[in-house]
Enzyme design. Structure first.
Site, PDB file in Angstrom:
ATOM      1  N   TYR A   1     -18.482 -26.392 -53.154  1.00  0.00           N
ATOM      2  CA  TYR A   1     -19.525 -26.086 -54.130  1.00  0.00           C
ATOM      3  C   TYR A   1     -20.614 -27.166 -54.174  1.00  0.00           C
ATOM      4  CZ  TYR A   1     -21.680 -24.614 -58.510  1.00  0.00           C
ATOM      5  OH  TYR A   1     -22.580 -24.222 -59.459  1.00  0.00           O
TER       6      TYR A   1
ATOM      7  N   GLU B   1     -28.663 -26.141 -50.686  1.00  0.00           N
ATOM      8  CA  GLU B   1     -29.732 -25.429 -51.392  1.00  0.00           C
ATOM      9  C   GLU B   1     -30.878 -26.391 -51.736  1.00  0.00           C
ATOM     10  OE1 GLU B   1     -28.133 -23.416 -54.794  1.00  0.00           O
ATOM     11  OE2 GLU B   1     -26.420 -22.634 -53.668  1.00  0.00           O
TER      12      GLU B   1
END
Length: 357
Positions: free
Chosen positions: A281, A288
């Site tokens: 994660y 991103e």
């Protein structure tokens, strides 16, 4: 010398109820033989602490099985009638013994007893209908959630396997055409993921709305705004890493939910679902962030999504300012979701450990 306690009685169509006024009764003996009930016990009755007994010769046949329950203040006895019906009196003798009196707390006339039976039957029917309706809803919800999670599992599995195979076959070259080969399926999966926000909002699944909303909005922002609207980003290797990390997480999450639809658990899958996100994660959010940073100069150059200002000022506000704010919000969202997922993991495995002990 044995004394006679005070006995209250009432009836229904199928049962006889007796209430023996005896405090702290001990050594209780109750049995029915040839329609005669005999009772004996030690306790505190109308004549103080003593041995008490009585017998009743019932008007009509009763079943030999008798049940009783002793409380601190009395002994409650239930006798079942051999045939369903309403008795005109309790015992054969027309003259009622002085120790036997009606139990007005439970007393009903025949018509009232019939009404009580109808009310109980109606209540049972309503309860059955409610259970059938609830079971129908549960089965419908279970089927819906299973199909949804199955579709998402198949979608993200296809993405992960496809990217892995292409990486082995084409090597580094596969990093540059990820968007063109994978984006259609990723668009489908991420659009479909908006359903998870609705599921949480309407209580279909028991999870927080905020963490789900943050993840879905964050991913769709990267997919549609950063990658989808800028052709210059389509060939960037960062697309590969973002897609690969997303799919790696979801490959374990959705099958875990699929098994959960049927209250089934595979311990290895459960451990992976609550553990694999710990490294993946943060790496996904980092990928991103790299994509956002790489897109900023492109937005400045192309003026895509820029906000035009009046001609007097003669310029416009670049969308890159929004992206700078988004970078801050992205890491704030990382903190919120990481904290939420960590609590889920701790609660899951702490509960399992406590049950094992």
């Amino acid at each position: 010398m044995a004394l006679t306690p005070l006995v209250y009685w009432a009836q229904r169509h199928e049962e006889i109820y007796l209430r023996v006024e005896l405090i702290d009764a001990q050594n209780i003996a109750v049995h029915v033989h040839e329609n005669i009930l005999q009772f004996r016990a030690q306790g505190h009755g109308a004549k103080g602490q003593n041995q008490y007994k009585f017998s009743l010769d019932f008007l009509l046949p009763v079943k030999p099985e008798v049940s009783y329950k002793s409380t601190q203040r009395q002994v409650n006895i239930t006798v079942r009638k051999e045939q369903r019906g309403w008795w005109e009196r309790l015992i054969i003798q027309e003259r009622k013994p002085v120790f036997l009196v009606p139990d007005f707390d439970r007393w009903l006339d025949e018509s009232d007893a019939e009404m009580e039976i109808r009310e109980k039957e109606e209540k049972r029917n309503r309860l059955k209908a409610s259970r059938r309706k609830e079971e129908g809803f549960v089965s419908l919800k279970t089927g819906y959630l299973f199909v949804y999670n199955l579709v998402q599992f198949l979608g993200f599995s296809w993405i992960f396997v496809n990217m892995t195979v292409r990486l082995f076959i084409f090597g580094q070259d596969s990093l540059y055409d990820t968007f063109h080969t994978i984006s259609d399926v990723m668009f489908f999966c991420q659009i479909l993921a908006t359903v998870e926000v609705l599921n949480a909002a309407f209580g279909v699944v028991r999870t927080g709305v905020s963490p789900t909303l943050i993840q879905v909005v964050g991913r769709n922002f990267i997919l549609f705004i950063i990658f989808g609207s800028l052709e210059e980003m389509h060939h960037r290797p960062v697309v590969f890493f973002v897609f690969y990390l997303w799919s790696a997480i979801e490959m374990f999450r959705y099958p875990f939910y699929m098994l959960g639809c049927f209250n089934t658990e595979w311990k290895t899958l459960t451990w992976l679902r609550y553990t694999i996100w710990i490294p993946l994660y943060p790496l996904g959010v980092l990928a991103e962030a790299v994509a956002v940073i790489q897109s900023i100069p492109i937005f400045d150059e192309t003026k895509v999504f820029s906000i035009p200002l009046p001609k007097v000022i003669g310029t416009s506000i670049s969308f890159s300012y929004v992206l700078h704010i988004y970078l801050v919000l992205m890491f704030l969202g990382l903190y919120i979701n990481f904290r939420h997922l960590y609590k889920q993991r701790k609660r899951r495995f702490h509960t399992k450990k406590r049950k094992a002990n």
